[in-house]
Scaffold this motif. Structure first.
Motif, mmCIF file in Angstrom:
data_model
loop_
_atom_site.group_PDB
_atom_site.id
_atom_site.type_symbol
_atom_site.label_atom_id
_atom_site.label_comp_id
_atom_site.label_asym_id
_atom_site.label_seq_id
_atom_site.Cartn_x
_atom_site.Cartn_y
_atom_site.Cartn_z
ATOM 1 N N ILE A 132 9.923 -28.782 -36.561
ATOM 2 C CA ILE A 132 9.296 -30.018 -36.635
ATOM 3 C C ILE A 132 10.022 -31.281 -36.293
ATOM 4 O O ILE A 132 9.430 -32.250 -35.692
ATOM 5 N N ALA A 133 11.246 -31.146 -36.649
ATOM 6 C CA ALA A 133 12.169 -32.311 -36.535
ATOM 7 C C ALA A 133 12.361 -32.428 -35.186
ATOM 8 O O ALA A 133 12.160 -33.800 -34.580
ATOM 9 N N GLN A 134 12.634 -31.472 -34.437
ATOM 10 C CA GLN A 134 12.609 -31.690 -32.974
ATOM 11 C C GLN A 134 11.344 -31.932 -32.127
ATOM 12 O O GLN A 134 11.504 -32.717 -31.085
ATOM 13 N N LEU A 135 10.458 -31.549 -32.385
ATOM 14 C CA LEU A 135 9.092 -31.739 -32.029
ATOM 15 C C LEU A 135 8.794 -33.546 -32.096
ATOM 16 O O LEU A 135 8.576 -33.795 -31.051
ATOM 17 N N THR A 136 8.968 -33.792 -33.268
ATOM 18 C CA THR A 136 8.691 -35.171 -33.588
ATOM 19 C C THR A 136 9.684 -36.095 -32.917
ATOM 20 O O THR A 136 9.065 -37.158 -32.517
ATOM 21 N N HIS A 137 10.942 -35.912 -32.964
ATOM 22 C CA HIS A 137 11.820 -36.881 -32.127
ATOM 23 C C HIS A 137 11.617 -36.636 -30.659
ATOM 24 O O HIS A 137 11.668 -37.559 -29.967
ATOM 25 N N GLY A 138 11.469 -35.634 -30.149
ATOM 26 C CA GLY A 138 10.849 -35.060 -28.697
ATOM 27 C C GLY A 138 9.858 -36.014 -28.402
ATOM 28 O O GLY A 138 9.635 -36.713 -27.201
ATOM 29 N N TYR A 139 8.661 -35.997 -28.992
ATOM 30 C CA TYR A 139 7.423 -36.815 -28.795
ATOM 31 C C TYR A 139 7.772 -38.122 -28.830
ATOM 32 O O TYR A 139 7.349 -38.844 -27.973
ATOM 33 N N LYS A 140 8.712 -38.557 -29.983
ATOM 34 C CA LYS A 140 8.792 -40.181 -29.760
ATOM 35 C C LYS A 140 9.491 -40.436 -28.862
ATOM 36 O O LYS A 140 9.407 -41.726 -28.059
ATOM 37 N N VAL A 141 10.743 -39.898 -28.169
ATOM 38 C CA VAL A 141 11.385 -39.926 -27.045
ATOM 39 C C VAL A 141 10.572 -40.028 -25.689
ATOM 40 O O VAL A 141 10.655 -40.895 -24.876
ATOM 41 N N PHE A 142 9.791 -38.879 -25.597
ATOM 42 C CA PHE A 142 8.841 -38.799 -24.701
ATOM 43 C C PHE A 142 7.818 -40.058 -24.457
ATOM 44 O O PHE A 142 7.696 -40.734 -23.248
ATOM 45 N N LYS A 143 7.137 -40.504 -25.481
ATOM 46 C CA LYS A 143 6.235 -41.315 -25.667
ATOM 47 C C LYS A 143 6.973 -42.879 -25.155
ATOM 48 O O LYS A 143 6.357 -43.565 -24.509
ATOM 49 N N HIS A 144 8.260 -43.227 -25.588
ATOM 50 C CA HIS A 144 8.939 -44.271 -25.299
ATOM 51 C C HIS A 144 9.235 -44.415 -23.955
ATOM 52 O O HIS A 144 9.070 -45.385 -23.352
ATOM 53 N N TYR A 145 9.966 -43.414 -23.577
ATOM 54 C CA TYR A 145 10.409 -43.647 -22.017
ATOM 55 C C TYR A 145 8.974 -43.421 -21.071
ATOM 56 O O TYR A 145 9.247 -44.071 -19.782
ATOM 57 N N ARG A 146 7.841 -42.661 -21.454
ATOM 58 C CA ARG A 146 6.460 -42.766 -20.664
ATOM 59 C C ARG A 146 6.287 -44.200 -20.324
ATOM 60 O O ARG A 146 5.855 -44.520 -19.489
ATOM 61 N N GLU A 147 6.107 -44.979 -21.589
ATOM 62 C CA GLU A 147 5.842 -46.475 -21.516
ATOM 63 C C GLU A 147 6.782 -47.156 -20.451
ATOM 64 O O GLU A 147 6.197 -48.040 -19.758
ATOM 65 N N GLU A 148 7.927 -46.793 -20.521
ATOM 66 C CA GLU A 148 8.898 -47.735 -19.933
ATOM 67 C C GLU A 148 8.775 -47.524 -18.485
ATOM 68 O O GLU A 148 8.958 -48.346 -17.574
ATOM 69 N N ILE A 149 8.598 -46.034 -17.976
ATOM 70 C CA ILE A 149 8.500 -45.657 -16.620
ATOM 71 C C ILE A 149 7.292 -46.598 -16.240
ATOM 72 O O ILE A 149 7.249 -46.962 -15.067
ATOM 73 N N ILE A 150 6.072 -46.483 -16.785
ATOM 74 C CA ILE A 150 4.798 -46.998 -16.403
ATOM 75 C C ILE A 150 5.143 -48.393 -16.170
ATOM 76 O O ILE A 150 4.467 -49.444 -15.349
ATOM 77 N N LYS A 151 5.777 -49.163 -17.194
ATOM 78 C CA LYS A 151 5.989 -50.768 -16.981
ATOM 79 C C LYS A 151 6.847 -50.863 -15.885
ATOM 80 O O LYS A 151 6.241 -51.766 -14.961
ATOM 81 N N ILE A 205 13.255 -23.127 -42.981
ATOM 82 C CA ILE A 205 14.379 -23.931 -42.519
ATOM 83 C C ILE A 205 14.160 -23.960 -41.019
ATOM 84 O O ILE A 205 14.271 -25.311 -40.457
ATOM 85 N N PHE A 206 13.540 -22.955 -40.311
ATOM 86 C CA PHE A 206 13.588 -23.145 -38.848
ATOM 87 C C PHE A 206 12.127 -23.966 -38.731
ATOM 88 O O PHE A 206 12.058 -24.667 -37.627
ATOM 89 N N LEU A 207 11.148 -23.851 -39.527
ATOM 90 C CA LEU A 207 9.940 -24.579 -39.290
ATOM 91 C C LEU A 207 10.379 -26.304 -39.500
ATOM 92 O O LEU A 207 9.858 -27.311 -38.881
ATOM 93 N N ALA A 208 11.226 -26.695 -40.632
ATOM 94 C CA ALA A 208 11.728 -27.880 -40.436
ATOM 95 C C ALA A 208 12.599 -28.503 -39.609
ATOM 96 O O ALA A 208 12.211 -29.683 -38.838
ATOM 97 N N LEU A 209 13.554 -27.611 -38.924
ATOM 98 C CA LEU A 209 14.152 -27.909 -37.630
ATOM 99 C C LEU A 209 13.271 -28.008 -36.490
ATOM 100 O O LEU A 209 13.547 -29.017 -35.642
#
Length: 101
Positions: free
Chosen positions: A74-93, A68-72
């Protein structure tokens, strides 16, 4: 086992650092970007906590909690990475356009 504890401690320190760092920003873009980094650290924290708990107890119930902890985590990790990647590109633009300081 010492490696898991080290990752565990470092990730919670980074999570707290990024959460406090959000308070310094006025721009919501930077706030979301930093929140993405905090989610990555939280996901790593939750995942290593689950693995460490299983390594300590090694029971069937601990395995269930670990999964259960691994699933939660990994879900936080992947969502955080997607948010990080999206806003990094927006800041660069916006920095390239000169609209962001």
């Amino acid at each position: 086992m010492i490696i898991l504890v080290t990752i565990f401690v470092v990730s919670i320190v980074f999570y707290l650092y990024f959460k406090v760092r959000i308070l310094n920003y006025k721009n919501p873009l930077y706030m979301e970007y930093t929140n993405g980094k905090a989610r990555i650290a939280l996901g790593l924290f939750i995942s290593t906590f689950g693995i460490n708990a299983y390594g300590f107890y090694q029971t069937q119930f601990a395995l269930f909690i670990c999964i259960i902890f691994l699933a939660l985590g990994i879900a936080q990790l992947t969502h955080g990475y997607k948010v990080f990647k999206h806003y990094r590109e927006e800041i660069i633009k916006l920095q390239d356009a000169g609209e962001l300081d």
